[in-house]
Design an enzyme around this catalytic site. Structure first.
Site, PDB file in Angstrom:
ATOM      1  CG  ASP A  85      -5.133   0.374   6.101  1.00 47.95           C
ATOM      2  OD1 ASP A  85      -4.345   0.871   6.917  1.00 47.95           O
ATOM      3  OD2 ASP A  85      -4.834  -0.575   5.348  1.00 47.95           O
ATOM      4  CE1 TYR A 137      -2.303  -4.295   1.406  1.00 47.43           C
ATOM      5  CE2 TYR A 137      -3.988  -2.675   1.854  1.00 47.43           C
ATOM      6  CZ  TYR A 137      -3.061  -3.576   2.302  1.00 47.43           C
ATOM      7  OH  TYR A 137      -2.887  -3.765   3.653  1.00 47.43           O
ATOM      8  CE  LYS A 176      -1.255  -0.892   5.733  1.00 46.86           C
ATOM      9  NZ  LYS A 176      -2.373  -0.773   4.773  1.00 46.86           N
ATOM     10  CG  HIS A 196       2.942  -3.030   3.771  1.00 44.88           C
ATOM     11  ND1 HIS A 196       2.194  -2.897   2.632  1.00 44.88           N
ATOM     12  CD2 HIS A 196       2.206  -3.817   4.583  1.00 44.88           C
ATOM     13  CE1 HIS A 196       1.070  -3.580   2.745  1.00 44.88           C
ATOM     14  NE2 HIS A 196       1.051  -4.156   3.925  1.00 44.88           N
TER      15      HIS A 196
END
Length: 277
Positions: free
Chosen positions: A47, A52, A77, A110
């Protein structure tokens, strides 16, 4: 007992592995090796997210593993700030190119509102974004679509217009913080709940009740916390960078008794520091 190859079935028939490897807070410089380590010890579900900042490295680790693509499950996401049809399509292309792994298994919105606007109403915008999510899904480049951090109201808002029901709601979920309202709604609507931060980003470590119970099962506290999530029918996404911890988190060859599950589910908020990530 849980194996890393065990699966749940999503509401569109897609199989998803019961334990995922989370990469939130893993820096780009460490993400490739962390993914390689996770895959080498048996994880097959990874994931990540555009926000990120490690999608390229996660994709590189997946490709470098040499594991056939159809044996893996990969999630990313759409940024919380992307709240229009056009932005959703644009940011998906960025993610798709970053990962460079043929297709995604799961793509999520998200959050229901931008991070800096917690509590703001973006109902109309989320419905517009969901239109883009369905278009992405129908393109065949994503096997399932869903959401993250959505409350009951946010899910109801999507369901009002959806021709493709969200398959997942990924939320913060751990011993002491199991979000009963949205969890129950997800079960009612056949939307699988995923648990990010199943260890409360380390906040559970050292908890005396969990420490004692884990010792009774001859397991680590993280193993107990992760297995608790699974036995509640929720999919955990533990994160670690040490190969030793990555491997340990996946060793779940035990079952928590019904009585102990009752006790764990009765625990009140053990660590509420991270309620929206």
């Amino acid at each position: 007992m849980t194996k890393l190859t065990d699966t749940f079935e999503l509401n569109n028939g897609t199989k998803i592995l019961k334990v995922g490897f989370g990469t939130w807070q893993i820096p780009a410089g460490k993400a490739r090796q962390a993914v390689l380590d996770a895959l080498s010890v048996g994880y097959r579900h990874v994931d990540t997210a555009l926000v990120y900042g490690n999608e390229k490295q996660v994709g590189q680790g997946i490709r470098d593993s040499g594991i056939p693509r159809d044996q893996l499950f990969v999630t990313s996401k759409l940024p919380a700030e992307s709240k229009s049809y056009e932005e959703a399509l644009r940011d998906f292309e960025t993610t798709f190119n970053n990962l460079n792994i043929e297709y995604l298994d799961l793509y999520l919105i998200h959050a229901p509102e931008p991070w800096r606007e917690n509590g703001a109403n973006y109902d109309a915008e989320n419905q517009d974004v969901w239109r883009a999510m369905e278009e992405i899904y129908h393109s065949g480049r994503v096997k399932a679509i869903g959401v993250s951090n959505f409350r009951v109201h946010d899910l109801q808002n999507i369901l009002e217009v959806a021709s493709v029901k969200p398959a997942i709601d990924q939320i913060q979920y751990y011993v002491g913080y199991n979000q009963p309202k949205v969890s129950a709604f997800g079960k009612q609507e056949n939307i699988l709940i995923e648990a990010y931060s199943p260890l409360a980003t380390g906040g559970l470590l050292g908890n005396p009740v969990l420490t004692k119970m884990a010792a009774n099962y001859h397991v680590t506290l993280p193993q107990l916390a992760i297995q608790f999530v699974i036995q509640n029918g929720v999919l955990p996404l533990p994160k670690a960078t040490s190969k030793e911890h990555i491997e340990s988190n996946g060793q779940l060859d035990f079952e928590i008794s019904a009585a102990d599950m009752v006790q764990l589910n009765a625990i009140q908020d053990t660590d509420a520091r991270y309620h929206f990530m």
